[in-house]
Design a protein around this motif. Structure first.
Motif, PDB file in Angstrom:
ATOM      1  N   ALA A 196       0.859  -1.177   0.000  1.00 41.40           N
ATOM      2  CA  ALA A 196       0.000   0.000   0.000  1.00 41.40           C
ATOM      3  C   ALA A 196       0.899   1.231   0.000  1.00 41.40           C
ATOM      4  CB  ALA A 196      -0.903  -0.020   1.230  1.00 41.40           C
ATOM      5  N   PRO A 197       0.403   2.382  -0.418  1.00 41.31           N
ATOM      6  CA  PRO A 197       1.242   3.583  -0.506  1.00 41.31           C
ATOM      7  C   PRO A 197       1.988   3.931   0.783  1.00 41.31           C
ATOM      8  CG  PRO A 197      -0.823   3.962  -1.614  1.00 41.31           C
ATOM      9  CD  PRO A 197      -0.950   2.617  -0.939  1.00 41.31           C
ATOM     10  N   MET A 198       1.427   3.673   1.935  1.00 42.38           N
ATOM     11  CA  MET A 198       2.107   3.994   3.197  1.00 42.38           C
ATOM     12  C   MET A 198       2.902   2.806   3.734  1.00 42.38           C
ATOM     13  SD  MET A 198       1.433   7.138   3.603  1.00 42.38           S
ATOM     14  CE  MET A 198       1.832   7.531   5.271  1.00 42.38           C
ATOM     15  N   GLY A 199       3.004   1.716   2.966  1.00 39.59           N
ATOM     16  CA  GLY A 199       3.819   0.577   3.366  1.00 39.59           C
ATOM     17  C   GLY A 199       3.116  -0.491   4.169  1.00 39.59           C
ATOM     18  N   ASP A 200       1.845  -0.360   4.368  1.00 37.90           N
ATOM     19  CA  ASP A 200       1.084  -1.358   5.113  1.00 37.90           C
ATOM     20  C   ASP A 200      -0.388  -1.170   4.785  1.00 37.90           C
ATOM     21  OD1 ASP A 200       0.815  -3.484   6.895  1.00 37.90           O
ATOM     22  OD2 ASP A 200       0.599  -2.186   8.630  1.00 37.90           O
ATOM     23  N   PRO A 201      -1.131  -2.139   4.390  1.00 39.71           N
ATOM     24  CA  PRO A 201      -0.801  -3.547   4.266  1.00 39.71           C
ATOM     25  C   PRO A 201      -0.108  -3.866   2.932  1.00 39.71           C
ATOM     26  CG  PRO A 201      -3.091  -3.234   3.693  1.00 39.71           C
ATOM     27  CD  PRO A 201      -2.545  -1.872   4.109  1.00 39.71           C
ATOM     28  N   LEU A 210      -2.604  -8.419   3.667  1.00 41.32           N
ATOM     29  CA  LEU A 210      -2.104  -8.766   4.997  1.00 41.32           C
ATOM     30  C   LEU A 210      -1.416  -7.563   5.611  1.00 41.32           C
ATOM     31  CD1 LEU A 210      -0.305 -12.154   4.288  1.00 41.32           C
ATOM     32  CD2 LEU A 210      -2.541 -11.851   5.351  1.00 41.32           C
ATOM     33  N   ARG A 211      -1.494  -7.446   6.905  1.00 44.09           N
ATOM     34  CA  ARG A 211      -0.733  -6.440   7.628  1.00 44.09           C
ATOM     35  C   ARG A 211       0.728  -6.878   7.674  1.00 44.09           C
ATOM     36  NH1 ARG A 211      -2.949  -1.639   7.913  1.00 44.09           N
ATOM     37  NH2 ARG A 211      -4.999  -1.653   8.856  1.00 44.09           N
ATOM     38  N   ARG A 212       1.605  -5.912   7.790  1.00 41.94           N
ATOM     39  CA  ARG A 212       3.039  -6.216   7.833  1.00 41.94           C
ATOM     40  C   ARG A 212       3.367  -7.195   8.964  1.00 41.94           C
ATOM     41  NH1 ARG A 212       7.988  -3.853   6.302  1.00 41.94           N
ATOM     42  NH2 ARG A 212       6.888  -2.187   5.235  1.00 41.94           N
ATOM     43  N   HIS A 213       2.772  -6.976  10.142  1.00 44.73           N
ATOM     44  CA  HIS A 213       3.081  -7.856  11.271  1.00 44.73           C
ATOM     45  C   HIS A 213       2.607  -9.294  11.021  1.00 44.73           C
ATOM     46  CE1 HIS A 213      -0.988  -8.085  13.096  1.00 44.73           C
ATOM     47  NE2 HIS A 213      -1.129  -6.860  12.621  1.00 44.73           N
ATOM     48  N   GLU A 214       1.571  -9.466  10.192  1.00 45.86           N
ATOM     49  CA  GLU A 214       1.130 -10.814   9.830  1.00 45.86           C
ATOM     50  C   GLU A 214       2.114 -11.436   8.830  1.00 45.86           C
ATOM     51  OE1 GLU A 214      -3.688 -10.462  10.156  1.00 45.86           O
ATOM     52  OE2 GLU A 214      -2.726  -9.583   8.394  1.00 45.86           O
TER      53      GLU A 214
END
Length: 76
Positions: free
Chosen positions: A45-50, A62-66
């Motif tokens: 995503a543009p802001m780096g998460d997801p 998916l979220r980064r932490h996932e």
């Protein structure tokens, strides 16, 4: 071992294992991310998460932490 969160767009990989406990990875397994599953990293995503991946003919966010719980092996 490479983590799913370390991939860059366009790379293909195979799910090998999970780094978290069963409770933390249960949801990922229920979404179809099982060992041996081939995934294609689509984009961040543009802001780096997801992040977005493609597997079994559908796309999944998916979220980064996932994604940091999923160990993958790069496809050759």
């Amino acid at each position: 071992m490479t983590l799913l969160s370390d991939l860059t767009p366009g790379l293909m990989a195979t799910v090998v294992a999970f780094t978290g406990d069963l409770e933390r990875t249960k949801r990922l397994r229920e979404m179809g991310l099982l060992p041996g599953t081939k995934v294609k990293f689509v984009r961040w995503a543009p802001m780096g998460d997801p992040l977005e991946i493609e597997l079994r003919g559908y796309r999944l966010s998916l979220r980064r932490h996932e994604a940091e719980l999923i160990q993958v092996q790069l496809a050759s």
